[in-house]
Design a protein around this motif. Structure first.
Motif, PDB file in Angstrom:
ATOM      1  N   ARG A  37      26.378  47.930  -5.140  1.00 14.32           N
ATOM      2  CA  ARG A  37      26.791  48.868  -4.090  1.00 14.32           C
ATOM      3  C   ARG A  37      28.286  48.697  -3.802  1.00 14.32           C
ATOM      4  O   ARG A  37      28.747  47.581  -3.574  1.00 14.32           O
ATOM      5  CB  ARG A  37      25.990  48.610  -2.812  1.00 14.32           C
ATOM      6  CG  ARG A  37      24.514  49.001  -2.918  1.00 14.32           C
ATOM      7  CD  ARG A  37      23.711  48.344  -1.820  1.00 14.32           C
ATOM      8  NE  ARG A  37      23.839  46.888  -1.858  1.00 14.32           N
ATOM      9  CZ  ARG A  37      23.854  46.088  -0.801  1.00 14.32           C
ATOM     10  NH1 ARG A  37      23.753  46.593   0.395  1.00 14.32           N
ATOM     11  NH2 ARG A  37      23.962  44.782  -0.935  1.00 14.32           N
ATOM     12  N   VAL A 187      18.888  29.457   2.794  1.00 18.05           N
ATOM     13  CA  VAL A 187      19.972  30.018   3.607  1.00 18.05           C
ATOM     14  C   VAL A 187      19.491  31.361   4.139  1.00 18.05           C
ATOM     15  O   VAL A 187      18.900  32.147   3.379  1.00 18.05           O
ATOM     16  CB  VAL A 187      21.250  30.234   2.759  1.00 18.05           C
ATOM     17  CG1 VAL A 187      22.403  30.722   3.633  1.00 18.05           C
ATOM     18  CG2 VAL A 187      21.633  28.954   2.017  1.00 18.05           C
ATOM     19  N   THR A 189      19.555  34.856   4.623  1.00 23.04           N
ATOM     20  CA  THR A 189      20.247  36.023   4.058  1.00 23.04           C
ATOM     21  C   THR A 189      19.203  37.127   3.834  1.00 23.04           C
ATOM     22  O   THR A 189      17.999  36.874   3.944  1.00 23.04           O
ATOM     23  CB  THR A 189      20.874  35.691   2.677  1.00 23.04           C
ATOM     24  OG1 THR A 189      19.805  35.479   1.739  1.00 23.04           O
ATOM     25  CG2 THR A 189      21.777  34.479   2.706  1.00 23.04           C
TER      26      THR A 189
HETATM   27  N1  LIG Z   1      19.547  32.470   0.385  1.00 23.16           N
HETATM   28  C1  LIG Z   1      19.026  31.361  -0.135  1.00 23.16           C
HETATM   29  O1  LIG Z   1      18.234  30.645   0.517  1.00 23.16           O
HETATM   30  C2  LIG Z   1      19.382  30.942  -1.528  1.00 23.16           C
HETATM   31  C3  LIG Z   1      18.936  29.692  -1.972  1.00 23.16           C
HETATM   32  C4  LIG Z   1      19.247  29.282  -3.242  1.00 23.16           C
HETATM   33  C5  LIG Z   1      20.019  30.084  -4.063  1.00 23.16           C
HETATM   34  N2  LIG Z   1      20.426  31.297  -3.617  1.00 23.16           N
HETATM   35  C6  LIG Z   1      21.229  32.124  -4.526  1.00 23.16           C
HETATM   36  O2  LIG Z   1      22.418  32.513  -3.893  1.00 23.16           O
HETATM   37  C7  LIG Z   1      22.872  33.747  -4.442  1.00 23.16           C
HETATM   38  C8  LIG Z   1      23.193  34.719  -3.321  1.00 23.16           C
HETATM   39  O3  LIG Z   1      21.996  35.022  -2.641  1.00 23.16           O
HETATM   40  P1  LIG Z   1      21.912  35.498  -1.125  1.00 23.16           P
HETATM   41  O4  LIG Z   1      20.885  34.665  -0.491  1.00 23.16           O
HETATM   42  O5  LIG Z   1      23.256  35.593  -0.538  1.00 23.16           O
HETATM   43  O6  LIG Z   1      21.236  36.934  -1.321  1.00 23.16           O
HETATM   44  P2  LIG Z   1      21.674  38.422  -0.983  1.00 23.16           P
HETATM   45  O7  LIG Z   1      22.233  38.536   0.368  1.00 23.16           O
HETATM   46  O8  LIG Z   1      20.508  39.264  -1.375  1.00 23.16           O
HETATM   47  O9  LIG Z   1      22.882  38.657  -2.014  1.00 23.16           O
HETATM   48  C9  LIG Z   1      22.697  38.900  -3.372  1.00 23.16           C
HETATM   49  C10 LIG Z   1      23.824  39.779  -3.837  1.00 23.16           C
HETATM   50  O10 LIG Z   1      23.692  39.981  -5.244  1.00 23.16           O
HETATM   51  C11 LIG Z   1      23.966  41.329  -5.537  1.00 23.16           C
HETATM   52  N3  LIG Z   1      23.166  41.713  -6.693  1.00 23.16           N
HETATM   53  C12 LIG Z   1      21.805  41.684  -6.808  1.00 23.16           C
HETATM   54  N4  LIG Z   1      21.443  42.148  -8.002  1.00 23.16           N
HETATM   55  C13 LIG Z   1      22.588  42.487  -8.647  1.00 23.16           C
HETATM   56  C14 LIG Z   1      22.857  43.042  -9.916  1.00 23.16           C
HETATM   57  N5  LIG Z   1      21.888  43.372 -10.767  1.00 23.16           N
HETATM   58  N6  LIG Z   1      24.149  43.253 -10.262  1.00 23.16           N
HETATM   59  C15 LIG Z   1      25.158  42.946  -9.400  1.00 23.16           C
HETATM   60  N7  LIG Z   1      24.953  42.420  -8.202  1.00 23.16           N
HETATM   61  C16 LIG Z   1      23.681  42.209  -7.823  1.00 23.16           C
HETATM   62  C17 LIG Z   1      23.558  42.128  -4.288  1.00 23.16           C
HETATM   63  O11 LIG Z   1      24.386  43.274  -4.096  1.00 23.16           O
HETATM   64  P3  LIG Z   1      23.921  44.728  -4.599  1.00 23.16           P
HETATM   65  O12 LIG Z   1      22.525  44.936  -4.107  1.00 23.16           O
HETATM   66  O13 LIG Z   1      24.936  45.661  -4.013  1.00 23.16           O
HETATM   67  O14 LIG Z   1      24.018  44.684  -6.084  1.00 23.16           O
HETATM   68  C18 LIG Z   1      23.829  41.137  -3.170  1.00 23.16           C
HETATM   69  O15 LIG Z   1      25.087  41.359  -2.582  1.00 23.16           O
HETATM   70  C19 LIG Z   1      21.749  34.233  -5.373  1.00 23.16           C
HETATM   71  O16 LIG Z   1      22.047  33.904  -6.702  1.00 23.16           O
HETATM   72  C20 LIG Z   1      20.543  33.431  -4.896  1.00 23.16           C
HETATM   73  O17 LIG Z   1      19.569  33.262  -5.896  1.00 23.16           O
HETATM   74  C21 LIG Z   1      20.139  31.754  -2.365  1.00 23.16           C
END
Ligand SMILES: NC(=O)c1ccc[n+]([C@@H]2O[C@H](COP(=O)([O-])OP(=O)(O)OC[C@H]3O[C@@H](n4cnc5c(N)ncnc54)[C@H](OP(=O)(O)O)[C@@H]3O)[C@@H](O)[C@H]2O)c1
Length: 257
Positions: A37, A187, A189
């Protein structure tokens, strides 16, 4: 991290990526922002002082579609040259119990979390190696340490990413390229908001970003947080299977939430 780096960050439109983008912009770095997006990436321009908008380059792309990512990287290289740092943070998650576990859903998760990260991190690899400097950062997860219930594909994608980066480090470091692995716990999110269970030691994006910035600035091989939770996960990682299985079943109330 020296001042005024050129950083390419994916998943910058929400959650951890958005928080990190804001923190990096406040430090004066130039940021190329990727996500599917465009609007939330454009909004990040408001985080810089008027007149400094050129420090933000918006490069919409889907990390699971190689051509869109290649176009984004070409634009980045043509505008600012080979970046100093690339942070593959984009990711997706699906709490997947047995009755919903399919090949196509698993492939979709792995395509974004593992292959998407590899696509992004390999694009600047040769340029960094020729220059003899650069930093590659992959956001994996503590869920990549060992198998957990209802997380077969997600866990596999993150375990794969950890191993990819650990291996790459041996080849990249002698060429001047640092490799950093980020392993967050829970986290708050949009990604975790859909989890149908109570998440232990859940932290805010602000707390996650503080730990991340500290780890990036110190050049840590692994940035893991929150440390109380990651220490427990590190301990669980070395337990023998029968004990690990019993404990995880107990903690997650039978393993099928
Ligand atoms: N939150 C947690 O507890 C946690 C824990 C461990 C690891 N992580 C990792 O941390 C990272 C960030 O996660 P978050 O928790 O901040 O989640 P989030 O808020 O859902 O952010 C994920 C981001 O990735 C983008 N995205 C998803 N699919 C995509 C694609 N095919 N191409 C390009 N961009 C894409 C999304 O934007 P668009 O929809 O605009 O593409 C979104 O901005 C992830 O890799 C997640 O696995 C998170």
């Amino acid at each position: 991290m020296q001042h005024q780096q050129i950083i390419w960050l994916s998943g910058a439109g929400s959650g951890i990526g958005r928080g990190l983008a804001v923190a990096l912009l406040r430090k004066g770095h130039r940021l190329a922002l990727t996500g599917r997006r465009e609007a939330p990436l454009e909004e990040l321009r408001q985080e810089v002082e008027p007149g400094e908008e050129e420090r933000v380059l918006v490069l919409p792309a889907d990390v699971s579609i190689p051509s869109t990512l290649e176009i984004a990287y070409t634009r980045l290289k043509d505008t600012w040259g080979v970046p100093d740092m690339v942070i593959a943070n984009a990711g997706t998650h699906q709490h997947t119990e047995l009755d919903r576990l399919t090949f196509s859903e698993s492939r979709a998760i792995i395509d974004v979390n593992l292959l998407g990260a590899i696509r992004m991190l390999t694009l600047p690899l040769q340029g960094m190696a020729d220059r003899g400097s650069g930093t590659l950062v992959g956001v994996a997860s503590l869920a990549g340490y060992r198998g957990l219930p209802a997380a077969a594909a997600y866990g596999a994608s993150k375990a794969g990413l950890i191993n990819f980066l650990e291996s790459l480090r041996f080849d990249a470091e002698p060429r001047g390229i640092r490799v950093q692995i980020v392993n967050p716990g829970f986290v708050k999110t949009p990604l975790t908001d859909q989890n149908p269970f109570e998440m232990p030691m859940l932290i805010s994006v602000e707390q996650a970003v503080a730990a991340l910035m500290n780890g990036l600035e110190k050049g840590r091989d692994e940035i893991h947080f929150p440390t109380r939770f990651s220490r427990i996960m590190k301990l669980l990682r070395i337990l023998p299977y029968p004990l690990y299985k019993r404990l995880i079943r107990k903690i997650t109330q039978g393993g099928a939430r």
